[in-house]
Design an enzyme around this catalytic site. Structure first.
Site, mmCIF file in Angstrom:
data_model
loop_
_atom_site.group_PDB
_atom_site.id
_atom_site.type_symbol
_atom_site.label_atom_id
_atom_site.label_comp_id
_atom_site.label_asym_id
_atom_site.label_seq_id
_atom_site.Cartn_x
_atom_site.Cartn_y
_atom_site.Cartn_z
ATOM 1 N N TYR A 32 -3.760 7.333 1.215
ATOM 2 C CA TYR A 32 -3.413 6.090 1.924
ATOM 3 C C TYR A 32 -4.324 5.935 3.137
ATOM 4 O O TYR A 32 -4.925 4.876 3.346
ATOM 5 C CB TYR A 32 -1.944 6.160 2.346
ATOM 6 C CG TYR A 32 -1.428 5.008 3.173
ATOM 7 C CD1 TYR A 32 -1.087 3.792 2.583
ATOM 8 C CD2 TYR A 32 -1.237 5.136 4.558
ATOM 9 C CE1 TYR A 32 -0.572 2.744 3.342
ATOM 10 C CE2 TYR A 32 -0.726 4.096 5.319
ATOM 11 C CZ TYR A 32 -0.385 2.905 4.707
ATOM 12 O OH TYR A 32 0.122 1.870 5.465
ATOM 13 N N SER A 53 -3.793 0.349 8.854
ATOM 14 C CA SER A 53 -2.670 1.134 9.386
ATOM 15 C C SER A 53 -3.245 2.053 10.452
ATOM 16 O O SER A 53 -4.449 2.374 10.420
ATOM 17 C CB SER A 53 -2.077 1.975 8.252
ATOM 18 O OG SER A 53 -1.315 3.037 8.777
HETATM 19 N N1 LIG Z 1 5.771 -0.859 7.748
HETATM 20 C C1 LIG Z 1 4.929 -0.057 8.396
HETATM 21 O O1 LIG Z 1 5.342 0.815 9.186
HETATM 22 C C2 LIG Z 1 3.437 -0.195 8.180
HETATM 23 C C3 LIG Z 1 2.580 0.552 9.010
HETATM 24 C C4 LIG Z 1 1.210 0.444 8.823
HETATM 25 C C5 LIG Z 1 0.703 -0.387 7.848
HETATM 26 N N2 LIG Z 1 1.555 -1.105 7.062
HETATM 27 C C6 LIG Z 1 0.951 -1.976 6.047
HETATM 28 O O2 LIG Z 1 1.498 -3.275 6.117
HETATM 29 C C7 LIG Z 1 1.523 -3.869 4.821
HETATM 30 C C8 LIG Z 1 2.923 -4.373 4.503
HETATM 31 O O3 LIG Z 1 3.813 -3.282 4.576
HETATM 32 P P1 LIG Z 1 5.406 -3.465 4.603
HETATM 33 O O4 LIG Z 1 5.922 -2.304 5.370
HETATM 34 O O5 LIG Z 1 5.773 -4.846 5.004
HETATM 35 O O6 LIG Z 1 5.727 -3.223 3.039
HETATM 36 P P2 LIG Z 1 7.061 -3.558 2.208
HETATM 37 O O7 LIG Z 1 8.236 -3.603 3.100
HETATM 38 O O8 LIG Z 1 7.060 -2.584 1.078
HETATM 39 O O9 LIG Z 1 6.788 -5.022 1.615
HETATM 40 C C9 LIG Z 1 5.715 -5.153 0.716
HETATM 41 C C10 LIG Z 1 5.641 -6.561 0.137
HETATM 42 O O10 LIG Z 1 4.527 -6.565 -0.775
HETATM 43 C C11 LIG Z 1 4.985 -6.756 -2.122
HETATM 44 N N3 LIG Z 1 4.189 -5.861 -2.970
HETATM 45 C C12 LIG Z 1 4.145 -4.504 -2.946
HETATM 46 N N4 LIG Z 1 3.307 -4.045 -3.894
HETATM 47 C C13 LIG Z 1 2.813 -5.137 -4.532
HETATM 48 C C14 LIG Z 1 1.905 -5.326 -5.595
HETATM 49 N N5 LIG Z 1 1.329 -4.283 -6.220
HETATM 50 N N6 LIG Z 1 1.597 -6.587 -5.968
HETATM 51 C C15 LIG Z 1 2.162 -7.648 -5.349
HETATM 52 N N7 LIG Z 1 3.042 -7.543 -4.338
HETATM 53 C C16 LIG Z 1 3.362 -6.290 -3.939
HETATM 54 C C17 LIG Z 1 6.484 -6.419 -2.091
HETATM 55 O O11 LIG Z 1 7.217 -7.116 -3.099
HETATM 56 P P3 LIG Z 1 7.435 -6.463 -4.578
HETATM 57 O O12 LIG Z 1 7.934 -5.085 -4.336
HETATM 58 O O13 LIG Z 1 8.403 -7.376 -5.252
HETATM 59 O O14 LIG Z 1 6.102 -6.491 -5.241
HETATM 60 C C18 LIG Z 1 6.852 -6.936 -0.700
HETATM 61 O O15 LIG Z 1 6.978 -8.335 -0.690
HETATM 62 C C19 LIG Z 1 1.012 -2.788 3.868
HETATM 63 O O16 LIG Z 1 -0.368 -2.960 3.630
HETATM 64 C C20 LIG Z 1 1.251 -1.488 4.631
HETATM 65 O O17 LIG Z 1 0.380 -0.455 4.235
HETATM 66 C C21 LIG Z 1 2.905 -1.020 7.200
#
Ligand SMILES: NC(=O)c1ccc[n+]([C@@H]2O[C@H](COP(=O)([O-])OP(=O)(O)OC[C@H]3O[C@@H](n4cnc5c(N)ncnc54)[C@H](OP(=O)(O)O)[C@@H]3O)[C@@H](O)[C@H]2O)c1
Length: 267
Positions: free
Chosen positions: A167, A154
């Site tokens: 985080y 991130s």
């Molecule tokens: N969105 C942003 O702005 C952003 C910015 C920087 C970095 N990131 C990084 O990008 C990655 C994805 O983020 P996102 O925004 O797409 O997240 P999200 O919208 O919360 O989606 C997360 C996905 O991972 C699954 N998940 C979450 N915790 C889990 C666990 N303990 N075991 C197995 N599956 C799990 C969720 O399904 P379930 O809930 O059913 O498990 C969902 O499919 C993360 O590493 C996040 O830190 C995101």
């Protein structure tokens, strides 16, 4: 141009015949990574905790004709991580070309408000899970003789914010893990790279970005003047997995509309 050249060039932009594991593929960035890799020809396995949502995705993907399977797994559980890799190994005959350690989560608290449990949960979900899944997948990746790991960091792991320290610390460690594994596992034909997104429109970010002041502050500091979309991140992840990226390893690429390189935007 000779036909041979054209066909060898197009094969650099294809994942046909490869196998991939993407953690957290039922929503957000992970969902799009799964689709993008499948569109490029990979056979993909993904996981999530919520079975109903995962099954809904799997049904959509069957309709679209993609080769995608999935299983319920909480990557914060050591035992479930072991089951996940056992399942992937049996599905893909012991060989894996691509591992995308996508799962991560955040808690927007001030440092003095974090509890011991918060620390374990955030470090386990954001760092230990990716480390352990990579360890477990190593024999499968090595057996494929042509493998690529992509870690999800991130901008919080690159620059600093005055909130969410744990985080950010875990995401910073992911960047160093990427560099170490690039050196340690190059001999096994495993490349490791990392993607560091800025704010991306996903369910995880929606929680924080409904705070309009925060959203405006991000947009104001971002040279491209907006937040990102999941498919912009998945394109970069897919690129890093392609033969076209065969000489890239140990790198972290920020995908943030220029946010982390900006000092000041003059009017
Ligand atoms: N969105 C942003 O702005 C952003 C910015 C920087 C970095 N990131 C990084 O990008 C990655 C994805 O983020 P996102 O925004 O797409 O997240 P999200 O919208 O919360 O989606 C997360 C996905 O991972 C699954 N998940 C979450 N915790 C889990 C666990 N303990 N075991 C197995 N599956 C799990 C969720 O399904 P379930 O809930 O059913 O498990 C969902 O499919 C993360 O590493 C996040 O830190 C995101």
């Amino acid at each position: 141009m000779a036909e041979g050249n054209t066909s060898s060039r197009s094969s650099k932009w294809s994942l046909k015949g490869t196998t991939a594991l993407v953690t957290g593929g039922s929503k957000g960035i992970g969902y799009d990574i799964v689709e993008q890799l499948a569109e490029l020809g990979a056979t993909v396995h993904t996981c999530a905790r919520n079975e109903a949502e995962l099954n809904e995705c799997l049904n959509q993907w069957v309709t679209k004709g993609y080769k995608i399977t999935g299983s319920v797994c909480d990557v914060a559980s050591r035992a479930q991580r072991e089951d996940l890799i056992a399942r992937v190994s049996s599905e893909f005959n012991g060989k894996l070309n691509i591992l995308v350690n996508n799962v991560g989560t955040n808690m927007q608290k001030q440092t003095l408000d974090f509890t011991e449990q918060d620390f374990s949960f955030l470090v386990n979900t954001n760092l230990e899970s990716a480390f352990h899944i990579s360890q477990l997948a190593h024999p499968l990746l090595k057996a494929s003789n042509n493998a690529s790991i992509v870690f999800m960091s991130s901008i919080g792991g690159v620059a600093s914010l005055n909130i969410g320290t744990i985080y950010s610390a875990a995401k910073g460690a992911i960047i160093q893990l990427t560099k170490n594994l690039a050196c340690e596992w190059a001999k096994d034909n495993i490349r490791t790279n990392c993607v560091a997104p800025g704010p991306i429109r996903t369910p995880l970010a929606a929680e924080h970005l409904k705070d309009e002041k925060l959203l405006d502050a991000f947009i104001e500091r971002t040279p491209l003047g907006r937040i990102g979309e999941p498919e912009e991140v998945s394109s970069l992840v897919a690129f890093l997995c392609l033969p076209a990226a065969s000489f890239i390893t140990g790198q972290t690429i920020c995908i943030d509309g220029g946010l982390t390189v900006n000092c000041l935007l003059l009017q």
